[in-house]
Design a protein around this motif. Structure first.
Motif, PDB file in Angstrom:
ATOM      1  N   LYS A 158       0.824  -1.203   0.000  1.00 23.07           N
ATOM      2  CA  LYS A 158       0.000   0.000   0.000  1.00 23.07           C
ATOM      3  C   LYS A 158       0.863   1.260   0.000  1.00 23.07           C
ATOM      4  CE  LYS A 158      -3.956  -1.996   2.488  1.00 23.07           C
ATOM      5  NZ  LYS A 158      -4.750  -1.958   3.741  1.00 23.07           N
ATOM      6  N   VAL A 159       2.069   1.123   0.520  1.00 20.77           N
ATOM      7  CA  VAL A 159       3.012   2.249   0.589  1.00 20.77           C
ATOM      8  C   VAL A 159       4.036   2.075  -0.529  1.00 20.77           C
ATOM      9  CG1 VAL A 159       4.659   3.504   2.038  1.00 20.77           C
ATOM     10  CG2 VAL A 159       2.691   2.341   3.093  1.00 20.77           C
ATOM     11  N   PRO A 160       3.967   2.869  -1.594  1.00 23.38           N
ATOM     12  CA  PRO A 160       4.887   2.688  -2.726  1.00 23.38           C
ATOM     13  C   PRO A 160       6.355   2.679  -2.330  1.00 23.38           C
ATOM     14  CG  PRO A 160       3.136   4.207  -3.329  1.00 23.38           C
ATOM     15  CD  PRO A 160       2.992   3.946  -1.854  1.00 23.38           C
ATOM     16  N   ALA A 161       6.722   3.443  -1.316  1.00 26.58           N
ATOM     17  CA  ALA A 161       8.119   3.505  -0.879  1.00 26.58           C
ATOM     18  C   ALA A 161       8.646   2.149  -0.443  1.00 26.58           C
ATOM     19  CB  ALA A 161       8.272   4.510   0.261  1.00 26.58           C
ATOM     20  N   ALA A 226       2.762 -22.698   1.975  1.00 27.58           N
ATOM     21  CA  ALA A 226       3.767 -22.334   0.983  1.00 27.58           C
ATOM     22  C   ALA A 226       5.143 -22.882   1.343  1.00 27.58           C
ATOM     23  CB  ALA A 226       3.840 -20.817   0.841  1.00 27.58           C
ATOM     24  N   ARG A 227       5.957 -23.008   0.328  1.00 30.34           N
ATOM     25  CA  ARG A 227       7.365 -23.369   0.523  1.00 30.34           C
ATOM     26  C   ARG A 227       8.162 -22.172   1.032  1.00 30.34           C
ATOM     27  NH1 ARG A 227      11.296 -25.598  -4.411  1.00 30.34           N
ATOM     28  NH2 ARG A 227      13.316 -25.251  -3.367  1.00 30.34           N
ATOM     29  N   LEU A 228       7.826 -20.997   0.511  1.00 29.57           N
ATOM     30  CA  LEU A 228       8.591 -19.798   0.789  1.00 29.57           C
ATOM     31  C   LEU A 228       7.746 -18.576   0.474  1.00 29.57           C
ATOM     32  CD1 LEU A 228      11.512 -18.441   1.234  1.00 29.57           C
ATOM     33  CD2 LEU A 228      11.696 -18.558  -1.264  1.00 29.57           C
ATOM     34  N   VAL A 229       7.969 -17.485   1.212  1.00 28.10           N
ATOM     35  CA  VAL A 229       7.357 -16.193   0.918  1.00 28.10           C
ATOM     36  C   VAL A 229       8.465 -15.154   0.820  1.00 28.10           C
ATOM     37  CG1 VAL A 229       5.888 -14.346   1.798  1.00 28.10           C
ATOM     38  CG2 VAL A 229       5.157 -16.719   2.046  1.00 28.10           C
ATOM     39  N   VAL A 230       8.432 -14.359  -0.247  1.00 27.51           N
ATOM     40  CA  VAL A 230       9.323 -13.201  -0.365  1.00 27.51           C
ATOM     41  C   VAL A 230       8.446 -11.975  -0.592  1.00 27.51           C
ATOM     42  CG1 VAL A 230      11.265 -12.119  -1.557  1.00 27.51           C
ATOM     43  CG2 VAL A 230      11.154 -14.624  -1.381  1.00 27.51           C
ATOM     44  N   SER A 231       8.610 -10.980   0.266  1.00 28.14           N
ATOM     45  CA  SER A 231       7.761  -9.789   0.167  1.00 28.14           C
ATOM     46  C   SER A 231       8.467  -8.614   0.808  1.00 28.14           C
ATOM     47  CB  SER A 231       6.414 -10.018   0.856  1.00 28.14           C
ATOM     48  OG  SER A 231       6.565  -9.953   2.263  1.00 28.14           O
ATOM     49  N   GLY A 232       7.866  -7.453   0.629  1.00 25.08           N
ATOM     50  CA  GLY A 232       8.282  -6.290   1.386  1.00 25.08           C
ATOM     51  C   GLY A 232       7.641  -6.308   2.755  1.00 25.08           C
ATOM     52  N   ASP A 233       7.754  -5.197   3.443  1.00 27.08           N
ATOM     53  CA  ASP A 233       7.186  -5.029   4.778  1.00 27.08           C
ATOM     54  C   ASP A 233       5.688  -4.787   4.633  1.00 27.08           C
ATOM     55  OD1 ASP A 233       6.508  -4.237   7.344  1.00 27.08           O
ATOM     56  OD2 ASP A 233       7.423  -2.250   7.160  1.00 27.08           O
ATOM     57  N   VAL A 284       8.824   8.921  -6.324  1.00 23.13           N
ATOM     58  CA  VAL A 284       8.640   8.117  -7.537  1.00 23.13           C
ATOM     59  C   VAL A 284       9.444   6.822  -7.400  1.00 23.13           C
ATOM     60  CG1 VAL A 284       8.945   8.026 -10.034  1.00 23.13           C
ATOM     61  CG2 VAL A 284       8.331  10.192  -8.928  1.00 23.13           C
ATOM     62  N   GLY A 285       8.777   5.693  -7.700  1.00 21.46           N
ATOM     63  CA  GLY A 285       9.472   4.417  -7.634  1.00 21.46           C
ATOM     64  C   GLY A 285       9.756   3.983  -6.208  1.00 21.46           C
ATOM     65  N   SER A 286      10.688   3.041  -6.059  1.00 19.58           N
ATOM     66  CA  SER A 286      11.027   2.516  -4.741  1.00 19.58           C
ATOM     67  C   SER A 286      11.862   3.524  -3.956  1.00 19.58           C
ATOM     68  CB  SER A 286      11.828   1.215  -4.895  1.00 19.58           C
ATOM     69  OG  SER A 286      11.111   0.249  -5.628  1.00 19.58           O
ATOM     70  N   HIS A 287      11.726   3.484  -2.656  1.00 16.47           N
ATOM     71  CA  HIS A 287      12.573   4.299  -1.789  1.00 16.47           C
ATOM     72  C   HIS A 287      14.029   3.862  -1.972  1.00 16.47           C
ATOM     73  CE1 HIS A 287      14.293   5.891   1.970  1.00 16.47           C
ATOM     74  NE2 HIS A 287      13.282   6.747   1.955  1.00 16.47           N
ATOM     75  N   PRO A 288      14.994   4.777  -1.863  1.00 13.63           N
ATOM     76  CA  PRO A 288      16.403   4.399  -2.040  1.00 13.63           C
ATOM     77  C   PRO A 288      16.853   3.239  -1.163  1.00 13.63           C
ATOM     78  CG  PRO A 288      16.196   6.779  -2.003  1.00 13.63           C
ATOM     79  CD  PRO A 288      14.833   6.236  -1.689  1.00 13.63           C
ATOM     80  N   THR A 289      16.291   3.113   0.038  1.00 15.83           N
ATOM     81  CA  THR A 289      16.679   2.005   0.903  1.00 15.83           C
ATOM     82  C   THR A 289      16.196   0.663   0.364  1.00 15.83           C
ATOM     83  OG1 THR A 289      14.709   2.383   2.256  1.00 15.83           O
ATOM     84  CG2 THR A 289      16.759   3.414   2.982  1.00 15.83           C
ATOM     85  N   MET A 290      15.114   0.665  -0.411  1.00 17.07           N
ATOM     86  CA  MET A 290      14.650  -0.566  -1.057  1.00 17.07           C
ATOM     87  C   MET A 290      15.434  -0.829  -2.330  1.00 17.07           C
ATOM     88  SD  MET A 290      12.348  -2.074   0.736  1.00 17.07           S
ATOM     89  CE  MET A 290      11.365  -3.133  -0.319  1.00 17.07           C
ATOM     90  N   ALA A 291      15.687   0.222  -3.110  1.00 18.36           N
ATOM     91  CA  ALA A 291      16.442   0.068  -4.350  1.00 18.36           C
ATOM     92  C   ALA A 291      17.858  -0.417  -4.083  1.00 18.36           C
ATOM     93  CB  ALA A 291      16.468   1.389  -5.114  1.00 18.36           C
TER      94      ALA A 291
END
Length: 317
Positions: A158-161, A226-233, A284-291
């Protein structure tokens, strides 16, 4: 009646599970009502102990209760708005963080740096109600007709960052598929276009995109098996914690010290690049800490989590 306010989302509800369980234990003979969005009903059933869900989305409308509660508990925020919303139900007693603006002198002081699970456990402990922060497990849902043993990638938020770049999720999906994973992409209806873009770039078929096609109960069933989950926060990460499903969670800009899985559970790995100086985010786009999180780091974390699962399985056998 015990009325608990938590009018937020999936991850917010899961982090409040220890507090809800503590209240159930403290008031076993009283009705426990949870003021939360109606869409969370399937997950509330999996928490257990909640007798009734009172549909409450946000803080802009009164909480509709049949009678004044004996105890109202604010596990929504620091106030004053949430305090006043509960006070309007005319409870005999309000359990909440101290907030002079809301006329609430009683209660512990709020701390911004506290982990979300610990915050609500500490609140209840201040009022003499013990809560166990590790009590995060969710009931396993019934079969939803979805495949077990899949790898769930959840590229949205929900939070683009908080979104890891879509092209890296696509590269991750390709790499994991090459390693023998069956990859499925989840998300809300609003995130379906994002999931489709990731699937197309990864060379996956449209049947790999479940975004917008699952309700919360079905999503919980998918994550549980599931075998595995990969996601953001985001909420899916908290579901993985609740079911002990191996996970890699990508954090930024908010620290995992506030929202991450318990650090003593090796099948959940956190990647975080938030410390240090970062350029100002332009929105715009991902936050620098995510990128800043690299594909090879995520693949290494996946390999480590899967190694832990293999070793623990061998020990159990």
């Amino acid at each position: 009646m015990i009325l608990v306010l938590r009018a937020l989302g999936v991850g917010d509800l899961v982090t409040a599970v220890p507090a809800l369980r503590a209240l159930r234990a403290a008031y076993p003979a009283r009705e426990l009502a949870l003021a939360a969005p109606a869409g969370l009903a399937p997950l509330v059933d999996l928490v257990g102990g909640v007798d009734r869900l009172v549909d409450t989305s946000g803080l802009d409308r009164p909480i509709r209760v049949r009678s004044a509660p004996q105890v109202a508990v604010n596990v929504h925020g620091r106030g004053p708005q949430s305090h006043r919303l509960l006070a309007a139900t005319r409870p005999d007693r309000l359990l909440a963080f101290a907030n002079s603006d809301a006329g609430c002198a009683e209660g512990p002081q709020w701390s911004d740096d506290e982990h979300e699970v610990d915050r609500w456990c500490r609140l209840l402990s201040w009022y003499g109600i013990p809560a166990e922060r590790t009590d995060l497990g969710l009931r396993r849902p019934g079969s939803a007709g979805l495949p077990a043993g899949v790898t769930v990638l959840h590229p949205g938020s929900k939070v683009p960052a908080k979104r890891w770049p879509a092209e890296r999720f696509a590269a991750l999906a390709r790499a994991l598929t090459d390693q023998g994973h069956r990859v499925l992409l989840t998300g809300s209806a609003d995130e379906r276009a994002l999931a489709e873009r990731v699937a197309e770039a990864a060379g996956l078929g449209s049947d790999a995109v479940l975004a917008g096609r699952t309700d919360l109960g079905t999503l919980a069933a998918l994550v549980a098996d599931a075998r595995l989950v990969v996601s953001g926060d985001t909420g899916v990460a908290h579901l993985a914690t609740g079911y002990g499903t191996p996970s890699v969670v990508l954090f930024g800009p908010v620290s995992p010290a506030r929202w991450g899985p318990p650090p003593d559970r090796p099948r959940h790995r956190v990647l975080w690049a938030g410390e240090g100086d970062w350029p100002r985010w332009d929105g715009v786009g991902s936050h620098p800490t995510m990128a800043a999180l690299r594909l090879d780091e995520v693949l290494a974390a996946v390999a480590e989590v899967e190694r832990v699962v293999r070793v623990s399985g061998a020990v159990a056998a």
